[in-house]
Design an enzyme around this catalytic site. Structure first.
Site, PDB file in Angstrom:
ATOM      1  N   LYS A  92     -10.148   2.595  -2.315  1.00  0.00           N
ATOM      2  CA  LYS A  92     -10.342   2.013  -0.984  1.00  0.00           C
ATOM      3  C   LYS A  92     -11.670   2.466  -0.391  1.00  0.00           C
ATOM      4  O   LYS A  92     -11.952   3.659  -0.292  1.00  0.00           O
ATOM      5  CB  LYS A  92      -9.174   2.434  -0.097  1.00  0.00           C
ATOM      6  CG  LYS A  92      -9.150   1.819   1.288  1.00  0.00           C
ATOM      7  CD  LYS A  92      -7.857   2.226   1.990  1.00  0.00           C
ATOM      8  CE  LYS A  92      -7.715   1.658   3.374  1.00  0.00           C
ATOM      9  NZ  LYS A  92      -6.413   2.022   3.994  1.00  0.00           N
ATOM     10  N   GLU A 110       0.832  -1.202   0.000  1.00  0.00           N
ATOM     11  CA  GLU A 110       0.000   0.000   0.000  1.00  0.00           C
ATOM     12  C   GLU A 110       0.873   1.260   0.000  1.00  0.00           C
ATOM     13  O   GLU A 110       1.827   1.371   0.779  1.00  0.00           O
ATOM     14  CB  GLU A 110      -0.912  -0.001   1.226  1.00  0.00           C
ATOM     15  CG  GLU A 110      -1.890   1.167   1.263  1.00  0.00           C
ATOM     16  CD  GLU A 110      -2.717   1.203   2.539  1.00  0.00           C
ATOM     17  OE1 GLU A 110      -3.767   1.882   2.534  1.00  0.00           O
ATOM     18  OE2 GLU A 110      -2.324   0.564   3.536  1.00  0.00           O
ATOM     19  N   CYS A 113      -5.894  -2.673   2.378  1.00  0.00           N
ATOM     20  CA  CYS A 113      -5.608  -2.560   3.805  1.00  0.00           C
ATOM     21  C   CYS A 113      -6.843  -2.659   4.695  1.00  0.00           C
ATOM     22  O   CYS A 113      -7.341  -3.758   4.911  1.00  0.00           O
ATOM     23  CB  CYS A 113      -4.810  -1.295   4.086  1.00  0.00           C
ATOM     24  SG  CYS A 113      -3.884  -1.395   5.655  1.00  0.00           S
TER      25      CYS A 113
END
Length: 300
Positions: free
Chosen positions: A124, A51, A161
């Site tokens: 995300k 990431e 994540c």
């Protein structure tokens, strides 16, 4: 399933790029490209970065100067990886700090096919706000929905994540056809908490992702960084590395080191998805008529 009825093998080799990051974004890009090229030469067909690989993890504080790290997509990083993908005929998943427009930023993964084409992006969806993980200051929640891409080397789903803690995200991505779920990641310990909570924190992180493999009958690949980063001083974060790949029944197929840069190469057989889902038919037996309350915040 009898040996004669087994589906034809569909081998693919993953290359997960685990490394430390410096304060120089250009140097980080050069270093990541070098690792990706090495992985491709060693046989990787799908390469995934950690990431926000172009910088140290800047979300440890809320400072406007860090918005200067963002870039457009398409942009210089995607162009560099498109060139590499085209040269080595590899698929690339690159995690970037996206500047979508003035004042609008996302934590975004770019998906590049083996011909160098930019297939699309995933933004995300789940944005944390915890001590030293002040992401809500920087990132607008994603609006792409959960997606998968039919690449030259398999159908891939990408999450980022904090998304990895949510079974709903894994499920919806798998329902889009994903055979492998990729999780570019930046996670580590607060040094002052490591002795008391560190083991349980890491165990929870690995277990929840391996459970996504079990529940969905697919592979899971998590790519984390290493190093102790203090971009704004203080104790910083000690990233725990240990990038890994889980098989379709949750088994641990490969795991990188705790504190060393590493290119983790893992060969998979995508035919295992069909075998596992046939013998453990969780998708068949889902009661989709009974899950409506999942769209509620809480049932009270």
């Amino acid at each position: 399933m009898s040996r004669s009825a087994a589906p034809k093998k569909r081998p693919v080799t993953l290359g997960l790029l685990q490394h430390a990051c410096s304060e120089d974004p250009k140097e980080n890009l050069r270093a990541c490209l070098k690792l990706a090229e090495r992985a491709a030469k060693d046989g990787a067909q799908v390469i995934c970065t950690q990431e926000l690989f172009r910088s140290q993890y800047f979300c440890q504080s809320e400072e406007h100067r860090f918005f200067n790290l963002a870039e457009p997509i398409p942009g210089p990083s995607t162009e560099a990886f498109q060139k590499l993908a085209r040269k080595y005929k590899v698929v690339v998943i690159a995690s970037l700090f996206e500047k979508r427009a003035e004042g609008l930023y996302h934590n975004t993964a770019a998906i590049i096919d083996a011909d160098g084409s930019l297939m699309g992006i995933y933004r995300k969806m789940h944005i944390p706000d915890d001590p030293l993980y002040y992401e809500k200051f920087y990132f607008t929640p994603g609006d792409t929905g959960f997606r998968s891409w039919r690449t030259r080397h398999g159908t891939l789903g990408v999450l980022v994540c904090w998304d990895q803690w949510y079974p709903e995200a894994a499920r919806l991505t798998a329902l889009r056809g994903a055979e492998i779920l990729f999780y570019p990641t930046a996670i580590g310990w607060h040094p002052g908490e490591k002795a008391e909570h560190g083991q349980n924190q890491h165990l929870a992180w690995e277990t929840i992702q391996r459970s996504h493999a079990v529940a969905n009958g697919c592979f899971v690949a998590a790519v984390n960084r290493v190093g102790h980063e203090k971009p704004v001083g203080g104790d910083g974060i000690e990233f725990w590395g240990q990038s890994f790949v889980s098989g379709t029944s949750g088994q641990l197929l490969a795991k990188a080191s705790l504190d060393k840069p590493e290119t983790l190469l893992v060969e998979l057989d995508l035919a295992s998805v069909d075998v596992t889902r046939t013998h453990w038919p969780f998708l068949r037996d889902r009661r989709i008529d009974a899950y409506g309350d999942l769209t509620r915040r809480f049932i009270d």
